[in-house]
Design a protein around this motif. Sequence first.
Motif, PDB file in Angstrom:
ATOM      1  N   TYR A  67       6.953  69.356  30.014  1.00 53.65           N
ATOM      2  CA  TYR A  67       6.933  69.207  31.413  1.00 53.65           C
ATOM      3  C   TYR A  67       8.315  68.789  31.999  1.00 53.65           C
ATOM      4  N   GLU A  68       9.051  67.686  31.457  1.00 45.57           N
ATOM      5  CA  GLU A  68      10.113  67.236  31.702  1.00 45.57           C
ATOM      6  C   GLU A  68      11.370  68.128  31.439  1.00 45.57           C
TER       7      GLU A  68
ATOM      8  N   GLN B 275       4.296  66.114  27.926  1.00 44.52           N
ATOM      9  CA  GLN B 275       4.998  65.088  28.836  1.00 44.52           C
ATOM     10  C   GLN B 275       6.559  65.618  28.487  1.00 44.52           C
ATOM     11  N   SER B 276       6.770  65.878  27.374  1.00 44.36           N
ATOM     12  CA  SER B 276       8.181  66.572  26.986  1.00 44.36           C
ATOM     13  C   SER B 276       8.312  67.889  27.405  1.00 44.36           C
TER      14      SER B 276
ATOM     15  N   ARG C 207       8.409  62.610  36.659  1.00 42.12           N
ATOM     16  CA  ARG C 207       7.285  61.582  36.692  1.00 42.12           C
ATOM     17  C   ARG C 207       7.119  60.929  37.919  1.00 42.12           C
TER      18      ARG C 207
ATOM     19  N   SER D  42      -1.304  66.308  36.259  1.00 43.60           N
ATOM     20  CA  SER D  42      -1.287  64.943  35.729  1.00 43.60           C
ATOM     21  C   SER D  42      -1.744  65.451  34.142  1.00 43.60           C
ATOM     22  N   THR D  43      -1.315  64.274  33.318  1.00 44.18           N
ATOM     23  CA  THR D  43      -1.889  64.653  31.945  1.00 44.18           C
ATOM     24  C   THR D  43      -2.002  63.121  31.305  1.00 44.18           C
TER      25      THR D  43
ATOM     26  N   ALA E 124       2.294  62.857  24.709  1.00 50.12           N
ATOM     27  CA  ALA E 124       3.797  62.936  24.594  1.00 50.12           C
ATOM     28  C   ALA E 124       4.310  64.350  24.748  1.00 50.12           C
TER      29      ALA E 124
END
Length: 151
Positions: free
Chosen positions: A133-134, A130-131, A140, A121-122, A127
């Motif tokens: 990770y994706e 998240q970028s 997600r 989790s973050t 952002a």
Amino acid sequence: MTTGEIEIRQATAADVDLIVPLFDAYRQFYRQPSEPDRARRFLLERLDQNQSVILLAFEDSRAIGFTQLYPSFSSGAMARIFILNDLFVAPEARRRGTGCALLQAAAQYGKRAGAVRLVLSTEVVNASAQSVYETMGWKRDTVFCVYQLAL
């Protein structure tokens, strides 16, 4: 594991003094006070009691990042999972693939340990993380909500 000029290896208690400044900076990123002595004790306890796995990234023999995995289990899958609780790259070493290399090393470690997945989790506002990770294939969760109870 070596990725270009970035070397990643599993840390031991002997590496704790290399991890502490990174771990302390990570905590400060999340608005926690600098507590290097407490961080050192916390990390040593996790490592000495086999309660976490820390993967440490090096560039030119200098520690530049880490990720910490906590073992857990999925009752639904009846299998091991790892919680990727911490991921940090020193600001001067960012945007050179270290975060991606650490994520890749964590996935490889999890596979070798027989885990069926990693979870993390973050912060909603993080952002840039998240970028990354994706980009690395993380999805997600759109099924479950995360709740906390302060004790």
